[in-house]
Structure formats: structure tokens, C-alpha cells
Design a protein around this motif. Sequence first.
Motif, PDB file in Angstrom:
ATOM      1  N   ILE A  98      46.758  42.361  72.772  1.00 22.16           N
ATOM      2  CA  ILE A  98      46.484  42.015  71.378  1.00 22.16           C
ATOM      3  C   ILE A  98      44.986  42.168  71.150  1.00 22.16           C
ATOM      4  O   ILE A  98      44.180  41.501  71.803  1.00 22.16           O
ATOM      5  N   GLN A  99      44.602  43.028  70.232  1.00 22.31           N
ATOM      6  CA  GLN A  99      43.195  43.370  70.048  1.00 22.31           C
ATOM      7  C   GLN A  99      42.849  43.403  68.571  1.00 22.31           C
ATOM      8  O   GLN A  99      43.513  44.084  67.783  1.00 22.31           O
ATOM      9  N   PRO A 100      41.819  42.673  68.158  1.00 22.37           N
ATOM     10  CA  PRO A 100      41.333  42.783  66.772  1.00 22.37           C
ATOM     11  C   PRO A 100      40.439  43.999  66.615  1.00 22.37           C
ATOM     12  O   PRO A 100      39.629  44.310  67.488  1.00 22.37           O
ATOM     13  N   LEU A 101      40.592  44.695  65.500  1.00 23.03           N
ATOM     14  CA  LEU A 101      39.823  45.901  65.235  1.00 23.03           C
ATOM     15  C   LEU A 101      39.052  45.726  63.928  1.00 23.03           C
ATOM     16  O   LEU A 101      39.621  45.281  62.925  1.00 23.03           O
ATOM     17  N   PRO A 102      37.770  46.078  63.912  1.00 21.53           N
ATOM     18  CA  PRO A 102      37.008  46.021  62.659  1.00 21.53           C
ATOM     19  C   PRO A 102      37.424  47.145  61.724  1.00 21.53           C
ATOM     20  O   PRO A 102      37.677  48.273  62.159  1.00 21.53           O
ATOM     21  N   ALA A 103      37.497  46.838  60.449  1.00 18.85           N
ATOM     22  CA  ALA A 103      37.904  47.819  59.439  1.00 18.85           C
ATOM     23  C   ALA A 103      36.878  47.828  58.313  1.00 18.85           C
ATOM     24  O   ALA A 103      36.038  46.930  58.185  1.00 18.85           O
ATOM     25  N   SER A 104      36.956  48.834  57.465  1.00 20.41           N
ATOM     26  CA  SER A 104      36.014  48.988  56.360  1.00 20.41           C
ATOM     27  C   SER A 104      36.361  48.010  55.230  1.00 20.41           C
ATOM     28  O   SER A 104      37.518  47.607  55.078  1.00 20.41           O
ATOM     29  N   PRO A 105      35.369  47.621  54.430  1.00 20.12           N
ATOM     30  CA  PRO A 105      35.662  46.738  53.293  1.00 20.12           C
ATOM     31  C   PRO A 105      36.645  47.358  52.298  1.00 20.12           C
ATOM     32  O   PRO A 105      37.462  46.639  51.704  1.00 20.12           O
ATOM     33  N   ASP A 106      36.581  48.679  52.107  1.00 20.63           N
ATOM     34  CA  ASP A 106      37.501  49.321  51.169  1.00 20.63           C
ATOM     35  C   ASP A 106      38.952  49.130  51.588  1.00 20.63           C
ATOM     36  O   ASP A 106      39.839  48.974  50.730  1.00 20.63           O
ATOM     37  N   ALA A 107      39.213  49.138  52.887  1.00 19.90           N
ATOM     38  CA  ALA A 107      40.582  48.963  53.357  1.00 19.90           C
ATOM     39  C   ALA A 107      41.134  47.604  52.944  1.00 19.90           C
ATOM     40  O   ALA A 107      42.300  47.493  52.530  1.00 19.90           O
ATOM     41  N   PHE A 108      40.319  46.568  53.025  1.00 20.27           N
ATOM     42  CA  PHE A 108      40.794  45.241  52.651  1.00 20.27           C
ATOM     43  C   PHE A 108      40.927  45.106  51.128  1.00 20.27           C
ATOM     44  O   PHE A 108      41.741  44.321  50.650  1.00 20.27           O
ATOM     45  N   VAL A 109      40.136  45.852  50.383  1.00 15.29           N
ATOM     46  CA  VAL A 109      40.300  45.846  48.926  1.00 15.29           C
ATOM     47  C   VAL A 109      41.655  46.433  48.546  1.00 15.29           C
ATOM     48  O   VAL A 109      42.411  45.853  47.744  1.00 15.29           O
ATOM     49  N   TRP A 110      42.014  47.576  49.129  1.00 20.26           N
ATOM     50  CA  TRP A 110      43.318  48.173  48.845  1.00 20.26           C
ATOM     51  C   TRP A 110      44.446  47.291  49.364  1.00 20.26           C
ATOM     52  O   TRP A 110      45.514  47.206  48.728  1.00 20.26           O
ATOM     53  N   LEU A 111      44.219  46.624  50.492  1.00 17.02           N
ATOM     54  CA  LEU A 111      45.240  45.723  51.024  1.00 17.02           C
ATOM     55  C   LEU A 111      45.479  44.556  50.069  1.00 17.02           C
ATOM     56  O   LEU A 111      46.636  44.157  49.834  1.00 17.02           O
ATOM     57  N   ARG A 112      44.426  44.011  49.503  1.00 17.19           N
ATOM     58  CA  ARG A 112      44.587  42.889  48.579  1.00 17.19           C
ATOM     59  C   ARG A 112      45.334  43.326  47.320  1.00 17.19           C
ATOM     60  O   ARG A 112      46.190  42.576  46.805  1.00 17.19           O
ATOM     61  N   LEU A 113      45.042  44.506  46.819  1.00 14.64           N
ATOM     62  CA  LEU A 113      45.764  45.006  45.655  1.00 14.64           C
ATOM     63  C   LEU A 113      47.246  45.197  45.963  1.00 14.64           C
ATOM     64  O   LEU A 113      48.114  44.882  45.142  1.00 14.64           O
ATOM     65  N   TYR A 114      47.542  45.699  47.164  1.00 13.85           N
ATOM     66  CA  TYR A 114      48.938  45.879  47.565  1.00 13.85           C
ATOM     67  C   TYR A 114      49.641  44.535  47.720  1.00 13.85           C
ATOM     68  O   TYR A 114      50.798  44.365  47.285  1.00 13.85           O
ATOM     69  N   GLN A 115      48.972  43.543  48.331  1.00 21.64           N
ATOM     70  CA  GLN A 115      49.582  42.229  48.499  1.00 21.64           C
ATOM     71  C   GLN A 115      49.838  41.548  47.164  1.00 21.64           C
ATOM     72  O   GLN A 115      50.832  40.843  46.999  1.00 21.64           O
ATOM     73  N   GLN A 116      48.955  41.763  46.199  1.00 25.03           N
ATOM     74  CA  GLN A 116      49.159  41.170  44.876  1.00 25.03           C
ATOM     75  C   GLN A 116      50.383  41.782  44.201  1.00 25.03           C
ATOM     76  O   GLN A 116      51.134  41.084  43.504  1.00 25.03           O
ATOM     77  N   GLU A 117      50.600  43.071  44.392  1.00 28.15           N
ATOM     78  CA  GLU A 117      51.789  43.710  43.823  1.00 28.15           C
ATOM     79  C   GLU A 117      53.074  43.204  44.464  1.00 28.15           C
ATOM     80  O   GLU A 117      54.113  43.123  43.800  1.00 28.15           O
ATOM     81  N   MET A 118      53.022  42.866  45.756  1.00 23.86           N
ATOM     82  CA  MET A 118      54.213  42.412  46.476  1.00 23.86           C
ATOM     83  C   MET A 118      54.394  40.907  46.453  1.00 23.86           C
ATOM     84  O   MET A 118      55.339  40.389  47.055  1.00 23.86           O
ATOM     85  N   HIS A 119      53.539  40.202  45.759  1.00 28.01           N
ATOM     86  CA  HIS A 119      53.596  38.740  45.746  1.00 28.01           C
ATOM     87  C   HIS A 119      54.919  38.259  45.146  1.00 28.01           C
ATOM     88  O   HIS A 119      55.287  38.639  44.032  1.00 28.01           O
ATOM     89  N   GLY A 120      55.634  37.448  45.901  1.00 24.98           N
ATOM     90  CA  GLY A 120      56.900  36.908  45.450  1.00 24.98           C
ATOM     91  C   GLY A 120      58.092  37.823  45.630  1.00 24.98           C
ATOM     92  O   GLY A 120      59.232  37.392  45.395  1.00 24.98           O
ATOM     93  N   LEU A 121      57.885  39.062  46.033  1.00 23.48           N
ATOM     94  CA  LEU A 121      58.992  40.004  46.196  1.00 23.48           C
ATOM     95  C   LEU A 121      59.533  40.036  47.618  1.00 23.48           C
ATOM     96  O   LEU A 121      60.689  40.420  47.831  1.00 23.48           O
ATOM     97  N   ALA A 122      58.721  39.677  48.602  1.00 25.58           N
ATOM     98  CA  ALA A 122      59.131  39.711  49.998  1.00 25.58           C
ATOM     99  C   ALA A 122      58.432  38.578  50.739  1.00 25.58           C
ATOM    100  O   ALA A 122      57.352  38.128  50.327  1.00 25.58           O
ATOM    101  N   PRO A 123      59.037  38.079  51.809  1.00 22.45           N
ATOM    102  CA  PRO A 123      58.380  37.015  52.585  1.00 22.45           C
ATOM    103  C   PRO A 123      57.034  37.473  53.122  1.00 22.45           C
ATOM    104  O   PRO A 123      56.868  38.622  53.548  1.00 22.45           O
ATOM    105  N   ALA A 124      56.078  36.572  53.111  1.00 22.10           N
ATOM    106  CA  ALA A 124      54.725  36.879  53.574  1.00 22.10           C
ATOM    107  C   ALA A 124      54.225  35.793  54.505  1.00 22.10           C
ATOM    108  O   ALA A 124      53.083  35.347  54.406  1.00 22.10           O
TER     109      ALA A 124
END
Length: 382
Positions: A232-258
Motif C-alpha cells: 500500500i503506497q501513497p502517491l503524490p498527484a497534481s492539484p488539477d487532478a484533485f479538482v477534477w476528482l472533486r467535480l466528479y464526486q459532486q456529480e455522483m453525490h447521493g447516487l452511489a455509496p461513498a
Amino acid sequence: MVPAAGALVETGNPWEPYYVSDPGGVRVGPVSEYLRDLQAAGRPATTQRSYSFALLRWFRFCWAVGVPWDQATRTEARDFCRRLQLAVRPGPARDAAGTVAGKYAPSTAAHCETVCRSFYAYHLDAGTGPIVNPFPLARPGRAHAHHNPLDPFPRQRSGLFRPRVPQRVPRQIPDSVFNELFARLPSNRDRALVAFWVSTGARASELLTATCSGADPGQQLITVIRKGSGAIQPLPASPDAFVWLRLYQQEMHGLAPAGPDDPLWRTLRRPFGPLNYHAARAMFDRANAAVGAGWTLHALRHTAAYRLARDPGMPITDVQWILGHVSLTTTQIYVVPTAEDVIEAALAHHRRQSEPKPARPLEHAPAYRAESLDVLFGKGRW
């Protein structure tokens, strides 16, 4: 011509993820026994799949020439390796640059030879195969006769029919092509996936198995399970990746278990199941088709590695840790620049040489020190 007889069957059973079937659809027992031995040695399902494809090529060749696998000799093994190097590969094949390739890659031929030699070595030890391995090691000679003293000694002799594999070059996606591919992605989920792949250098399967608790925007880390070691290894990612991830999570909010242990990546249609590798590859293939390219998901890992290795402020050992390479030699292939980068750097050098150098103004010329003039001419004489 070797007919495409038999198949590789995915079972979904963790005790037997894959098996090879013969032309009649019956499981090939010797291959299944060998795969069980691989699983006992800790090889993941992806490795079993890769080995199964190599053995399927060999068994198809044996079926075509009418020789049972346990009666194959060095002659059949030699002709099989010749075919891998000379025959046309069945089906459409594209290399990393999107060019249609008609033959097997040298690395594929070398991998098949190694797998077949290991397969027969297992049955030779178990007493269930021929008494002589049809894929022998290279002929013995004077040990290390032409060895460079600056290079490490090889661990063992290679196979007799193993082809020479040319030095690999970084298969990184040019920035202009990557920008076009990224612009063709239709959803925030796809943009987040590609942004994580190209910034973390994680393998496609490693990122797809990430859970919701593995994404840590505060620390700018995403945790994956390594393919080979299972670490199990944590990997550093770019800030843009987390911005797109947050937008995707907001779209899926309430539609699937999280929940913490729920999959991070899901399909965009109901019932919003976990996103698998084949669906992710189809997504990236559609973006490639839109721009007329043929890059693979693994090319994103190469792109991330090449960008990290080209950064003078990034030590190569840190790049090795991020990529999860056991040997530093594997990471060093990304230090070699591509032809495009070398040409661009050389042209920039010629432009700098052709530019006129500004003359130094006289008023800024350094003056003689007074004490030096006193010693040279004598004090008060000048």
C-alpha cells in the motif's frame, strides 16, 4: 498459418482467475496446473493472464503442426520462436505512437520464450512433461568471455531462442497530443482519471482499484495497491487532478455509496458499478479515435515517468520510488531523452549562438587597483 484456436477464459473465481481452453472448449490441464503454481508463488492475476496468453500462442502452434505439447522437441520450439519474429501478428495492432504494427514486438517474443521455458521446467520437475526442455538455455561457453567490467554480471544464461530486445525508449505522449486527448474527454470522471494517471505514474489497474478513503486532497496524495508487491503506497498527484476528482464526486453525490472502503471510480450509468480496466480503456480509445491517435493507458504512466525524470530538481531515486520499480536500471530508461527533445534543445542552442552578444560598456570595465599601480610604477610617480 496458425488458426486462432482455443481461448483465454476469465472465470471471476479468485482460486482460478483464468484458464486456457482447447479448440473444443475444454480446459487445458497442464496450463492450469502451471498457473496454480504461479498463484502459490504469489503472482497476481494480471501476471497469470499474461502468462496464459503466451502459453496460448504456443499451444495454438502445437495444434497447428499436429504435435502434442509433451512431445514437442527443440525443432518445434525453434520454429515457434522464428514465427514470433517473422510472422504477421493476427488482428489490428498499434504501437504507442498509433502506427499499425504488423509483427510481434521483440519484447513479446522474448516474453513468450521465457514463459514457455518456465512452463516446461515446471513439468520437468513435476515429472508430468517431457524429460528434456524444448526451450533450452543458451549454449555454454567460456563464462563472461566478453563481459564489460563496468557492467554487472548477469544472474543466469538466457534462453537459446530468446531474441535480442533493443533498448527501450520512453514512449511519452507529446504535450500537444496530450492536450488534444484531454480536451476530447467527455466527463469529469475521465478527466480526473487521466490527470491522476499522468501525474502519479500509477498503473491503470492500480488507480482503478483505489477506494474513497485513499484520496486525500489535504495532503495531495492518493493511495494505491502496488501490482507486483501488493504494498500500500501513497502517491503524490497534481492539484488539477484533485479538482477534477472533486467535480466528479459532486456529480455522483447521493447516487452511489461513498464509504471509506467503497470504490472511488464508478460507471456513469446505473447501477453505478465499479469501473473496470476494459471500460476505462474503451473510454481512452474513444478519445484517441477522435484525434486520430492510438496511445494506450500505459503510455500515460510512461509520460508521467518521463516528465519526472526530466525535472532536474527530481532525484532519480525518488522517481524510482514513485514508479515502484525494484531496480534503478528500470527507471533509468526515462533519463534518455527522446529525439524530439534533443532536436528542440539543439535548435535552441543554435539560435542562442547566432544572436549577437552585447558589447560591454567601457564605463563598466574593471579599473586597476591603486595599490597595484603603486607597486608597478612606484608610489607618487604616476
